[in-house]
Design a protein around this motif. Structure first.
Motif, PDB file in Angstrom:
ATOM      1  N   ILE A 119     -46.493 -77.533  29.673  1.00 16.03           N
ATOM      2  CA  ILE A 119     -45.978 -76.429  28.866  1.00 16.03           C
ATOM      3  C   ILE A 119     -45.450 -76.933  27.523  1.00 16.03           C
ATOM      4  O   ILE A 119     -45.628 -76.269  26.483  1.00 16.03           O
ATOM      5  CB  ILE A 119     -44.881 -75.683  29.641  1.00 16.03           C
ATOM      6  CG1 ILE A 119     -45.483 -74.963  30.856  1.00 16.03           C
ATOM      7  CG2 ILE A 119     -44.138 -74.705  28.744  1.00 16.03           C
ATOM      8  CD1 ILE A 119     -46.530 -73.916  30.506  1.00 16.03           C
ATOM      9  N   ALA A 120     -44.827 -78.099  27.513  1.00 17.04           N
ATOM     10  CA  ALA A 120     -44.299 -78.658  26.268  1.00 17.04           C
ATOM     11  C   ALA A 120     -45.410 -78.874  25.255  1.00 17.04           C
ATOM     12  O   ALA A 120     -45.227 -78.663  24.049  1.00 17.04           O
ATOM     13  CB  ALA A 120     -43.572 -79.967  26.551  1.00 17.04           C
ATOM     14  N   GLY A 121     -46.566 -79.288  25.729  1.00 15.63           N
ATOM     15  CA  GLY A 121     -47.687 -79.513  24.823  1.00 15.63           C
ATOM     16  C   GLY A 121     -48.230 -78.231  24.235  1.00 15.63           C
ATOM     17  O   GLY A 121     -48.718 -78.212  23.100  1.00 15.63           O
ATOM     18  N   LEU A 122     -48.122 -77.137  24.981  1.00 15.46           N
ATOM     19  CA  LEU A 122     -48.659 -75.860  24.525  1.00 15.46           C
ATOM     20  C   LEU A 122     -47.699 -75.087  23.634  1.00 15.46           C
ATOM     21  O   LEU A 122     -48.117 -74.367  22.729  1.00 15.46           O
ATOM     22  CB  LEU A 122     -49.026 -74.992  25.733  1.00 15.46           C
ATOM     23  CG  LEU A 122     -50.142 -75.504  26.643  1.00 15.46           C
ATOM     24  CD1 LEU A 122     -50.324 -74.557  27.827  1.00 15.46           C
ATOM     25  CD2 LEU A 122     -51.452 -75.637  25.876  1.00 15.46           C
ATOM     26  N   TYR A 123     -46.384 -75.252  23.894  1.00 20.60           N
ATOM     27  CA  TYR A 123     -45.395 -74.411  23.211  1.00 20.60           C
ATOM     28  C   TYR A 123     -44.381 -75.186  22.379  1.00 20.60           C
ATOM     29  O   TYR A 123     -43.634 -74.578  21.618  1.00 20.60           O
ATOM     30  CB  TYR A 123     -44.653 -73.544  24.228  1.00 20.60           C
ATOM     31  CG  TYR A 123     -45.531 -72.505  24.871  1.00 20.60           C
ATOM     32  CD1 TYR A 123     -45.716 -71.251  24.281  1.00 20.60           C
ATOM     33  CD2 TYR A 123     -46.179 -72.764  26.076  1.00 20.60           C
ATOM     34  CE1 TYR A 123     -46.522 -70.292  24.875  1.00 20.60           C
ATOM     35  CE2 TYR A 123     -46.990 -71.809  26.674  1.00 20.60           C
ATOM     36  CZ  TYR A 123     -47.157 -70.582  26.073  1.00 20.60           C
ATOM     37  OH  TYR A 123     -47.958 -69.633  26.660  1.00 20.60           O
TER      38      TYR A 123
END
Length: 266
Positions: A119-123
């Motif tokens: 999720i960190a990579g996406l947001y």
């Protein structure tokens, strides 16, 4: 006193729910924390970490702890899809304002840390991981003789802690993959996530725990080569995720508070 709203549905199709822990003081500057529970993708639930929801709310965060689908009924990439679905729901829900994305941070424990990385990579949410698993394909390739077992001490009569860890690691990786397939293991590797929006990241791991440290170090090198900022804290001993979480909660929260402050000053 922390106010708790339980079993709020974020995915009606799969009947997936989240609990929300509200701190005493909430306003337009409320900080939001997503906590991803662990359990090897086959166990664990939001109910198991209720006390952590209360702790994090008392620290000043509106804390959301979602459930996600578990193996062996639901295999890769079910949990990943659920985590993305949850964030999409959160950003479009009554619990966030239009500018709240900059106020969202994450903590993930064990494979919950792996999902937090995804999720960190996406947001771009600032993230702390406690014992995130990141290496699957190389590890499985190099440990073909290891017998997978959830309870290696009892089932295989293993006595060495390292051997028990390896047996369990192989068990949960294969359980979530659904079958012994190098292609799936490669897709599960954290190096194959989309990190185009990765922001501040702090990873905490023990030196001799369930998660192999060499895989973590390779992942750190991968991020560094992509010019991403990441902090790694290696603590002594063999404790895994929630086993050391209490001792490193303040350090984790300090990192997140400081990161939020820096983002608002940019």
């Amino acid at each position: 006193m922390v106010v708790i709203k339980k079993d709020i549905i974020y995915d009606e199709n799969n009947n997936l729910k989240t609990d929300i822990y509200f701190p005493n003081n909430t306003n337009s500057q409320t900080k939001i924390l997503i906590f991803w529970h662990g359990g090897g993708w086959f166990a664990g639930s939001k109910n198991d970490v209720k006390n952590w929801g209360i702790k994090l709310a008392n620290a000043g965060f509106m804390t959301l702890i979602p459930d996600y689908r578990l193996a062996p009924t639901f295999t890769f990439p079910a949990a990943y899809n659920d985590s993305k679905k949850f964030v999409e729901w959160l950003l479009d829900s009554e619990y966030t304002d239009d500018n709240d994305q900059q106020n969202i941070v994450q903590i993930g424990a064990s494979v919950g840390g792996t999902q937090a990385l995804y999720i960190a990579g996406l947001y771009g949410f600032p993230t702390v991981t406690w014992s995130a698993s990141v290496d699957f394909s190389n590890w499985m390739k190099n440990h073909q003789k290891v017998i997978p077992s959830r309870y290696g001490a009892n089932e295989l009569h293993l006595t060495d802690l390292h051997d028990i860890f390896e047996s369990f690691y192989k068990f949960f990786v294969m359980t979530y993959a659904g079958k012994d397939d190098p292609v799936i293991y490669k897709q599960m590797d954290a190096q194959n996530y989309d990190f185009s929006k990765l922001g501040r990241l702090k990873m905490i791991n023990s030196a001799h725990e369930l998660v192999p440290l060499d895989g973590v170090l390779n992942f750190i090198a991968f991020l560094a080569n992509k010019d991403h900022e990441v902090e790694l804290l290696v603590i002594k001993g063999h404790r895994h995720a929630m086993d050391y979480a209490k001792d490193y909660l303040d350090e984790s929260l300090d990192f997140l508070f400081q990161t939020i402050k820096e983002k608002k000053n940019d």
